[in-house]
Design a protein around this motif. Structure first.
Motif, PDB file in Angstrom:
ATOM      1  N   GLU A   1       2.173 -23.705  20.270  1.00 58.67           N
ATOM      2  CA  GLU A   1       2.881 -23.039  19.100  1.00 58.67           C
ATOM      3  C   GLU A   1       4.099 -22.313  19.503  1.00 58.67           C
ATOM      4  N   MET A   2       3.948 -21.340  20.660  1.00 59.41           N
ATOM      5  CA  MET A   2       5.053 -20.420  20.995  1.00 59.41           C
ATOM      6  C   MET A   2       6.224 -21.261  21.418  1.00 59.41           C
ATOM      7  N   VAL A   3       5.828 -22.340  22.407  1.00 62.44           N
ATOM      8  CA  VAL A   3       7.080 -23.114  22.923  1.00 62.44           C
ATOM      9  C   VAL A   3       7.546 -23.896  21.994  1.00 62.44           C
ATOM     10  N   ALA A   4       7.006 -24.549  21.050  1.00 61.98           N
ATOM     11  CA  ALA A   4       7.569 -25.096  19.779  1.00 61.98           C
ATOM     12  C   ALA A   4       8.319 -24.390  18.846  1.00 61.98           C
ATOM     13  N   ARG A   5       7.736 -23.094  18.475  1.00 61.72           N
ATOM     14  CA  ARG A   5       8.641 -22.207  17.671  1.00 61.72           C
ATOM     15  C   ARG A   5       9.695 -21.627  18.300  1.00 61.72           C
ATOM     16  N   THR A   6       9.498 -21.369  19.394  1.00 55.21           N
ATOM     17  CA  THR A   6      10.733 -20.585  20.272  1.00 55.21           C
ATOM     18  C   THR A   6      11.762 -21.574  20.526  1.00 55.21           C
ATOM     19  N   ARG A   7      11.641 -22.774  20.736  1.00 59.96           N
ATOM     20  CA  ARG A   7      12.573 -23.677  20.884  1.00 59.96           C
ATOM     21  C   ARG A   7      13.445 -24.067  19.576  1.00 59.96           C
ATOM     22  N   ARG A   8      12.667 -24.119  18.387  1.00 57.68           N
ATOM     23  CA  ARG A   8      13.036 -24.295  17.331  1.00 57.68           C
ATOM     24  C   ARG A   8      14.079 -23.076  16.736  1.00 57.68           C
TER      25      ARG A   8
END
Length: 163
Positions: free
Chosen positions: A78-85
């Motif tokens: 979630e951290m990777v997906a949310r941060t990239r978004r």
């Protein structure tokens, strides 16, 4: 060529500094709540399958280490997906900075587990609560703003002591 290398190095340093100064919004509330629900499920499984964890230390430890591992994987994805978004331009730097700030808490949790298992197995029952405390401290380290203590309403601009 040397000027180009210096300029690229300066840009990298600026991006890294911006990532450290920006507010990190990589944790999704649903994922954090899901990890809490996972812990409640693990507690229910423990109550049903391991009513006396002192007699089955390895099974108890395996249950909670698996729960912690699944939680870390969920939060990481979630951290990777949310941060990239949300932080598209400096996402990688922000993930690196967040991970770097959280590593001491992870190492402390792993060392605490090892020490309790080796030297005080009768105290392993405290491990989930101790992990929660360590995780909370690591999470607060991510939220802490280094500039808050340097420039706050309580400090005058003419203060002679610098942090």
């Amino acid at each position: 060529m040397r000027d180009l290398d210096k300029a690229l190095s300066d840009i990298t340093a600026m991006r890294s500094q911006m990532a450290r100064a920006a507010e990190f919004r990589g944790y999704g509330p649903i994922t954090v709540a899901a990890t809490g629900l996972l812990a409640v499920i693990a507690g229910a499984l423990q109550a049903h399958w391991l009513p006396d964890p002192r007699n089955e230390i390895l099974a108890y430890l395996a249950l909670w280490v698996a729960t912690a591992t699944i939680s870390v994987i969920l939060i990481s994805v979630e951290m990777v997906a949310r941060t990239r978004r949300i932080h598209s331009g400096i996402a990688d730097e922000m993930i690196h900075a967040a991970t770097e700030q959280f590593i001491p808490a992870g190492v402390a949790g792993a060392l605490l587990t090892f020490v309790l298992y080796q030297y005080a197995p009768q105290s392993l029952w405290m491990l989930p609560g101790l992990w929660q405390i360590i995780f909370s401290l690591g999470f607060l380290a991510l939220l802490a703003r280094p500039t808050l203590f340097r420039r706050g309403p309580w400090r005058s601009r003419s203060a002679s002591v610098n942090f």
